[in-house]
Motif scaffolding. Structure first.
Motif, short mmCIF file in Angstrom:
data_model
loop_
_atom_site.label_atom_id
_atom_site.label_comp_id
_atom_site.label_asym_id
_atom_site.label_seq_id
_atom_site.Cartn_x
_atom_site.Cartn_y
_atom_site.Cartn_z
N VAL A 262 -20.02 -68.80 -20.61
CA VAL A 262 -18.67 -68.71 -21.16
C VAL A 262 -17.79 -67.67 -20.45
CG1 VAL A 262 -19.19 -69.67 -23.46
CG2 VAL A 262 -19.36 -67.20 -23.08
N GLY A 263 -18.38 -66.92 -19.50
CA GLY A 263 -17.57 -66.03 -18.66
C GLY A 263 -16.82 -66.83 -17.59
N GLY A 264 -17.09 -68.14 -17.49
CA GLY A 264 -16.39 -68.99 -16.53
C GLY A 264 -17.15 -69.23 -15.24
N GLY A 265 -18.39 -68.76 -15.19
CA GLY A 265 -19.20 -68.97 -13.98
C GLY A 265 -20.01 -70.25 -14.08
N ILE A 266 -20.29 -70.83 -12.90
CA ILE A 266 -21.23 -71.95 -12.80
C ILE A 266 -22.04 -71.70 -11.52
CG2 ILE A 266 -21.57 -74.45 -12.49
CD1 ILE A 266 -18.83 -74.94 -13.73
N VAL A 267 -23.36 -71.92 -11.62
CA VAL A 267 -24.16 -71.90 -10.40
C VAL A 267 -24.96 -73.19 -10.36
CG1 VAL A 267 -25.95 -70.44 -11.48
CG2 VAL A 267 -25.84 -70.60 -8.99
N ALA A 268 -24.99 -73.83 -9.18
CA ALA A 268 -25.66 -75.12 -9.03
C ALA A 268 -26.56 -75.07 -7.80
CB ALA A 268 -24.61 -76.23 -8.88
N VAL A 269 -27.64 -75.84 -7.85
CA VAL A 269 -28.55 -75.87 -6.70
C VAL A 269 -28.85 -77.31 -6.28
CG1 VAL A 269 -29.69 -73.67 -7.25
CG2 VAL A 269 -30.66 -75.76 -8.16
N TYR A 270 -29.00 -77.49 -4.98
CA TYR A 270 -29.54 -78.73 -4.45
C TYR A 270 -30.86 -78.30 -3.83
CZ TYR A 270 -29.73 -83.21 -1.94
OH TYR A 270 -30.07 -84.45 -1.48
N PRO A 271 -32.00 -78.60 -4.49
CA PRO A 271 -33.27 -78.08 -4.00
C PRO A 271 -33.49 -78.39 -2.51
CG PRO A 271 -33.57 -79.04 -6.18
CD PRO A 271 -32.16 -79.37 -5.75
N GLY A 272 -33.84 -77.34 -1.79
CA GLY A 272 -34.11 -77.49 -0.35
C GLY A 272 -32.87 -77.51 0.52
N LYS A 273 -31.68 -77.48 -0.08
CA LYS A 273 -30.46 -77.59 0.74
C LYS A 273 -29.46 -76.45 0.54
CE LYS A 273 -30.21 -82.43 2.05
NZ LYS A 273 -31.63 -82.76 1.88
N TYR A 274 -29.00 -76.24 -0.68
CA TYR A 274 -27.99 -75.18 -0.85
C TYR A 274 -27.88 -74.74 -2.30
CZ TYR A 274 -24.86 -78.88 -2.62
OH TYR A 274 -24.32 -79.89 -3.34
N CYS A 275 -27.24 -73.59 -2.44
CA CYS A 275 -26.87 -73.03 -3.75
C CYS A 275 -25.37 -72.84 -3.72
CB CYS A 275 -27.37 -71.61 -3.75
SG CYS A 275 -28.54 -71.13 -4.82
N ILE A 276 -24.68 -73.12 -4.80
CA ILE A 276 -23.22 -72.93 -4.81
C ILE A 276 -22.80 -72.35 -6.15
CG2 ILE A 276 -22.75 -75.35 -5.51
CD1 ILE A 276 -20.25 -75.18 -3.61
N SER A 277 -21.87 -71.39 -6.11
CA SER A 277 -21.39 -70.76 -7.35
C SER A 277 -19.88 -70.82 -7.40
CB SER A 277 -21.79 -69.29 -7.40
OG SER A 277 -23.15 -69.17 -7.21
N THR A 278 -19.35 -70.98 -8.61
CA THR A 278 -17.90 -70.94 -8.79
C THR A 278 -17.57 -70.02 -9.96
OG1 THR A 278 -17.97 -72.85 -10.29
CG2 THR A 278 -17.52 -73.31 -7.99
N TRP A 279 -16.36 -69.50 -9.95
CA TRP A 279 -15.89 -68.70 -11.09
C TRP A 279 -14.41 -68.98 -11.34
CZ3 TRP A 279 -13.48 -63.33 -10.84
CH2 TRP A 279 -13.24 -62.85 -12.15
N SER A 280 -14.13 -69.47 -12.54
CA SER A 280 -12.77 -69.60 -13.03
C SER A 280 -12.89 -69.43 -14.54
CB SER A 280 -12.20 -70.98 -12.66
OG SER A 280 -10.95 -71.15 -13.28
N PRO A 281 -12.28 -68.40 -15.12
CA PRO A 281 -12.57 -68.03 -16.52
C PRO A 281 -12.09 -69.03 -17.58
CG PRO A 281 -11.55 -66.20 -15.33
CD PRO A 281 -11.41 -67.41 -14.46
N GLY A 282 -11.13 -69.91 -17.25
CA GLY A 282 -10.63 -70.86 -18.25
C GLY A 282 -11.69 -71.94 -18.54
N LEU A 283 -11.94 -72.19 -19.82
CA LEU A 283 -13.00 -73.13 -20.20
C LEU A 283 -12.41 -74.42 -20.75
CD1 LEU A 283 -15.27 -70.59 -22.16
CD2 LEU A 283 -15.29 -71.08 -19.70
N ASN A 284 -13.18 -75.51 -20.63
CA ASN A 284 -12.79 -76.76 -21.29
C ASN A 284 -13.21 -76.70 -22.76
OD1 ASN A 284 -15.53 -77.37 -21.40
ND2 ASN A 284 -15.47 -78.88 -19.75
N GLN A 285 -13.01 -77.80 -23.48
CA GLN A 285 -13.28 -77.75 -24.93
C GLN A 285 -14.75 -77.58 -25.25
OE1 GLN A 285 -11.17 -81.03 -26.70
NE2 GLN A 285 -9.38 -79.70 -26.93
N LYS A 286 -15.61 -77.87 -24.28
CA LYS A 286 -17.05 -77.73 -24.52
C LYS A 286 -17.59 -76.39 -24.01
CE LYS A 286 -17.94 -82.58 -25.07
NZ LYS A 286 -18.47 -83.83 -24.51
N GLY A 287 -16.68 -75.50 -23.60
CA GLY A 287 -17.08 -74.14 -23.23
C GLY A 287 -17.56 -73.98 -21.80
#
Ligand code: GLU
Length: 308
Positions: A262-287
């Motif tokens: 809920v701080g607006g961060g997301i981290v995602a992984v593609y196993p064996g390929k890459y890691c990617i992170s984003t930050w934007s504090p505004g949330l959608n209705q599901k948080g």
């Protein structure tokens, strides 16, 4: 996936330009008053491919409150210490409820559906609390070693702000206690949970920390933290439970194991390929971060690098 094949830098610059034009940025979380003070205009993105130098755009080096993203780290710590024993006290099934839903523990035996809803994360905290000599220090050391970054720390203002307003989590922990799935004192476990949620990291630090989940359990300097099998399980739970009641939408639109906070961060992984992170504090209705999801959807579409 080589530099010749995909021009990551141009793609990330394009995404940054497109996404920051958006007027609708969602709502900054306000149930933790300290988070409500964060400027919704921030946007950062950081990519760490396995075979390419890392790239950061926008506010990628500004630390923010990672909140529920910490649940992946506490699960990793508990798996390292207790291995499969943890599945006796927490399940691995997604829910169609919000992160702080109470009925999950009322359904039967007090075993929360998964470790990423609050009830499950509080049970994992309880397990760690029983195992660690100095939970506050030992957990932080675990995260710092995982990321090879000793500058990562808790934000005690965010911790105090959540603690002062943690009525729902208090109800959840009390319910777990009444159902015999919390072995330590409610207040002590919740204090530890709030500390974990207050961990502060930038997108750059998040990508470094989650490198291990992309790299079969070995961290950024090649140290083995988890077995490939444990890593596989964590990635599977990220894919199926990382976005609460928005998990189908995230898999559909982005197609990567990931965790939001809920701080607006997301981290995602593609196993064996890459890691990617984003930050934007505004949330959608599901948080979940509105622009973060948009940016990641653009990334997997432009690069054609989703697990599906
Ligand atoms: N600390 C937050 C809570 O327990 C985490 C929620 C989230 O990031 O989804 O309410």
């Amino acid at each position: 996936m080589s530099k010749e094949q995909i021009d990551f830098e141009s793609i990330l610059n394009y995404i940054h330009n497109e996404v920051t034009k958006e007027v609708q940025r969602g709502q900054v979380a306000s149930y933790i008053p300290e988070l409500a003070k964060v400027d919704p205009e921030h946007f950062g993105i950081h990519l760490r491919p396995i075979d390419h130098s890392p790239i950061g755009i926008g506010d990628f080096s500004t630390p923010f409150s990672i909140q529920s993203i910490c649940k992946v780290l506490s699960l990793a710590h508990a798996l390292k210490l207790l291995d499969t024993d943890i599945w006796k006290r927490v399940g691995v099934e997604p829910t169609h409820e919000p992160f702080n839903h109470l009925s999950l523990t009322e359904k039967g035996n007090g075993i929360p559906n998964n470790p990423f809803i609050n009830a499950g994360a509080i049970v994992v905290c309880d397990m760690l609390y029983s195992q660690l000599e100095n939970p506050e220090k030992d957990f932080l050391d675990f995260v710092r070693n995982l990321s090879d970054d000793s500058s990562i720390n808790y934000d005690k203002k965010v911790y105090a702000s959540e603690k002062a307003n943690g009525y729902r989590n208090h109800a959840t922990a009390s319910l777990l206690k009444s159902l015999n799935n919390l072995h330590n004192d409610v207040e002590q476990v919740l204090n530890f949970y709030y500390l974990q949620c207050s961990l502060c990291m930038s997108c750059e630090q998040l990508s470094k920390t989650f490198y291990c989940f992309m790299n079969g359990g070995k961290n950024i300097v090649g140290q083995e933290f988890l077995t490939p099998s444990q890593t596989k399980r964590i990635n599977a739970i990220m894919l199926t439970c990382g976005f609460y009641n928005d998990v189908g939408g995230f898999a559909f639109n982005v197609g990567l194991p990931a965790k939001s906070g809920v701080g607006g961060g997301i981290v995602a992984v593609y196993p064996g390929k890459y890691c990617i992170s984003t930050w934007s504090p505004g949330l959608n209705q599901k948080g979940n971060s509105l622009l973060g999801i948009k940016a990641l959807e653009m990334f997997t579409t432009e690069t054609k690098l989703s697990i599906f």
